[in-house]
Motif scaffolding. Sequence first.
Motif, mmCIF file in Angstrom:
data_model
loop_
_atom_site.group_PDB
_atom_site.id
_atom_site.type_symbol
_atom_site.label_atom_id
_atom_site.label_comp_id
_atom_site.label_asym_id
_atom_site.label_seq_id
_atom_site.Cartn_x
_atom_site.Cartn_y
_atom_site.Cartn_z
ATOM 1 N N THR A 1 3.372 -0.313 5.700
ATOM 2 C CA THR A 1 2.715 0.567 4.734
ATOM 3 C C THR A 1 3.633 1.731 4.386
ATOM 4 N N LYS A 2 3.685 2.086 3.107
ATOM 5 C CA LYS A 2 4.561 3.160 2.639
ATOM 6 C C LYS A 2 3.813 4.494 2.645
ATOM 7 N N VAL A 3 4.477 5.551 3.078
ATOM 8 C CA VAL A 3 3.869 6.888 3.172
ATOM 9 C C VAL A 3 4.556 7.829 2.188
ATOM 10 N N VAL A 4 3.760 8.641 1.493
ATOM 11 C CA VAL A 4 4.292 9.659 0.588
ATOM 12 C C VAL A 4 3.933 11.038 1.137
ATOM 13 N N HIS A 5 4.950 11.847 1.330
ATOM 14 C CA HIS A 5 4.821 13.205 1.866
ATOM 15 C C HIS A 5 4.847 14.204 0.717
ATOM 16 N N CYS A 6 3.864 15.107 0.665
ATOM 17 C CA CYS A 6 3.749 16.101 -0.406
ATOM 18 C C CYS A 6 3.716 17.496 0.218
ATOM 19 N N PRO A 7 4.868 18.039 0.619
ATOM 20 C CA PRO A 7 4.863 19.258 1.433
ATOM 21 C C PRO A 7 4.253 20.482 0.762
ATOM 22 N N SER A 8 4.565 20.739 -0.510
ATOM 23 C CA SER A 8 4.021 21.934 -1.163
ATOM 24 C C SER A 8 2.504 21.883 -1.231
ATOM 25 N N SER A 9 1.973 20.772 -1.639
ATOM 26 C CA SER A 9 0.527 20.595 -1.736
ATOM 27 C C SER A 9 -0.136 20.767 -0.377
ATOM 28 N N ASN A 10 0.434 20.157 0.637
ATOM 29 C CA ASN A 10 -0.152 20.220 1.978
ATOM 30 C C ASN A 10 -0.140 21.638 2.534
ATOM 31 N N LEU A 11 0.906 22.403 2.230
ATOM 32 C CA LEU A 11 0.975 23.783 2.688
ATOM 33 C C LEU A 11 0.018 24.669 1.906
ATOM 34 N N LYS A 12 -0.015 24.485 0.592
ATOM 35 C CA LYS A 12 -0.838 25.364 -0.242
ATOM 36 C C LYS A 12 -2.318 25.241 0.102
ATOM 37 N N MET A 13 -2.786 24.025 0.407
ATOM 38 C CA MET A 13 -4.195 23.826 0.736
ATOM 39 C C MET A 13 -4.440 23.843 2.242
ATOM 40 N N ALA A 14 -3.416 24.268 2.996
ATOM 41 C CA ALA A 14 -3.527 24.386 4.450
ATOM 42 C C ALA A 14 -4.009 23.099 5.099
ATOM 43 N N SER A 15 -3.580 21.978 4.535
ATOM 44 C CA SER A 15 -4.005 20.683 5.065
ATOM 45 C C SER A 15 -3.287 20.345 6.362
ATOM 46 N N GLY A 16 -2.031 20.771 6.475
ATOM 47 C CA GLY A 16 -1.247 20.453 7.663
ATOM 48 C C GLY A 16 0.129 19.954 7.268
ATOM 49 N N ILE A 17 0.856 19.417 8.231
ATOM 50 C CA ILE A 17 2.220 18.944 8.005
ATOM 51 C C ILE A 17 2.332 17.494 8.468
ATOM 52 N N CYS A 18 2.777 16.644 7.582
ATOM 53 C CA CYS A 18 2.954 15.227 7.911
ATOM 54 C C CYS A 18 4.004 15.070 9.016
ATOM 55 N N LEU B 1 0.837 -1.202 0.000
ATOM 56 C CA LEU B 1 0.000 0.000 0.000
ATOM 57 C C LEU B 1 0.874 1.255 0.000
ATOM 58 N N ILE B 2 0.677 2.110 -1.003
ATOM 59 C CA ILE B 2 1.324 3.416 -1.068
ATOM 60 C C ILE B 2 0.286 4.433 -0.630
ATOM 61 N N LEU B 3 0.468 4.982 0.571
ATOM 62 C CA LEU B 3 -0.541 5.823 1.212
ATOM 63 C C LEU B 3 -0.041 7.275 1.229
ATOM 64 N N VAL B 4 -0.811 8.149 0.620
ATOM 65 C CA VAL B 4 -0.355 9.520 0.383
ATOM 66 C C VAL B 4 -0.905 10.479 1.435
ATOM 67 N N HIS B 5 -0.055 11.350 1.928
ATOM 68 C CA HIS B 5 -0.309 12.463 2.843
ATOM 69 C C HIS B 5 -0.150 12.069 4.313
ATOM 70 N N CYS B 6 -1.094 11.371 4.897
ATOM 71 C CA CYS B 6 -0.939 10.883 6.281
ATOM 72 C C CYS B 6 -0.537 11.999 7.238
ATOM 73 N N ILE B 7 -1.307 13.071 7.238
ATOM 74 C CA ILE B 7 -1.020 14.219 8.096
ATOM 75 C C ILE B 7 -1.655 14.050 9.470
ATOM 76 N N TRP B 8 -2.938 13.722 9.484
ATOM 77 C CA TRP B 8 -3.701 13.694 10.732
ATOM 78 C C TRP B 8 -3.780 12.266 11.257
ATOM 79 N N LEU B 9 -2.733 11.871 11.960
ATOM 80 C CA LEU B 9 -2.615 10.519 12.503
ATOM 81 C C LEU B 9 -2.558 10.564 14.019
ATOM 82 N N ASP B 10 -3.188 9.589 14.669
ATOM 83 C CA ASP B 10 -2.968 9.448 16.104
ATOM 84 C C ASP B 10 -1.887 8.392 16.335
ATOM 85 N N GLU B 11 -1.557 8.146 17.592
ATOM 86 C CA GLU B 11 -0.457 7.231 17.899
ATOM 87 C C GLU B 11 -0.738 5.817 17.406
ATOM 88 N N GLU B 12 -1.986 5.385 17.530
ATOM 89 C CA GLU B 12 -2.340 4.036 17.073
ATOM 90 C C GLU B 12 -2.131 3.913 15.565
#
Length: 441
Positions: free
Chosen positions: A270-287, A249-260
Amino acid sequence: MTILIKNGTLVTMNPQREVYQGNIYIEDDRIAAIGQTPATADRIIEAKGQLVIPGLVQPHIHLCQTLFRGRADDLELLDWLRLRIWPLEGAHDPESLYYSALLGIGELFLSGTTTIVDMETVHHTEAAIEAIAQSGIRAITGKVMMDFGEDVPETLRETTEASLQESVQLLEKWHGHDNGRIQYAFEPRFVVSCTEELLLKVRDLARKYGVKIHTHASENLSECALVEKLHHRRNVLYLDDIGLTGPGLILVHCIWLDEEEKDILARTGTKVVHCPSSNLKMASGICPVPDLLSRGTVVSLAADGAPCNNNLDAFMEMRLAALIQKPVHGPTSMPASVIFEMATLGGARAMGMEKEIGSLEVGKKADLALVSVDGLHTQPEDGVNVYTQLVYQAKGSDVTLTMVDGKIVMEKGELKTIDVDEVRRKANQAIQRVAHRAGLA
């Protein structure tokens, strides 16, 4: 065809992370020798004053959206999708999708990206795959899958059966094309636009065919709230409960995660993809990248799509990924060497291709780029760490050559497999009719 690249500074990313002045000898599509190389070849490239790096790997790109650059600014995720992107995607025709893909690929080649995981739209996906095939980029790609959601327009809504059937047809035709350069993945868009039936069948089909699953998760608080409303669980927990998490599984963004959820990602591989420019531009948050890396999760970098970025330059993503963590986690939290690994081997690991790409090693695919450090913005260079140069100083425009599978696809600003004038003309014609069809002209 043999190619000798001489006198470059090799940023190998091999297990020893060696950096040294030397040569690379390429036979056909593979690196045949490094350091002690033959003196002659069919083509000799002088690389003095340049860094020779593994081709950059971006495991989350939307080639179908390149055409929409500049048409969906200053919106949060769900409004961005509902008001702009979904109507535009639903208005694509095969020709507009083809030129959208070529436009994006050309930009990627110019800035040293050799490999992507591409998420297409619901319809006409084969047109984009044909662009991938023609251009020479290495890609995992697939049609996006959407069989649910009140806000999904009729132009994108499909039945579960039709979505699965078309995905399998595309997989059986294209997976492994050109000696494996093109691979297929199942790509349900995200939980809020997919039925559980679709997700479960995707899980089973991915296992049957041995291919990846590529989807978004936990990008935006509104999205997370919708998932909890629908399934009474947080996003990653739900995906784990239905058996989607895992190394495939290639899982994109994963910003709003709890400890579990962080523990689930690490435990399942599971693999995580971080997209910093996109996340900042849409004010989604920071992975929470440092936290994920500390748990052993593979995290890679990507630009996402042109309308939420608005660039596809991996150098910009590397710089931002390093900088945005430091105010919270400290100046040493994301060293340049770690960031560069995320952009090369990290991307290769996300795709399950680390034995083939992501580093300069004998036997691996000849996917690489040359980066000039002669510009004033990279001077003085004496005594400066190469990872500092690559992450904090270099720009995509410093790339002088891009090679995939031993074939030069860009050299000195000239694209070798893409007609720039035609793409520019056709893309501008295409967006006019697509925007008119979408009611956004």
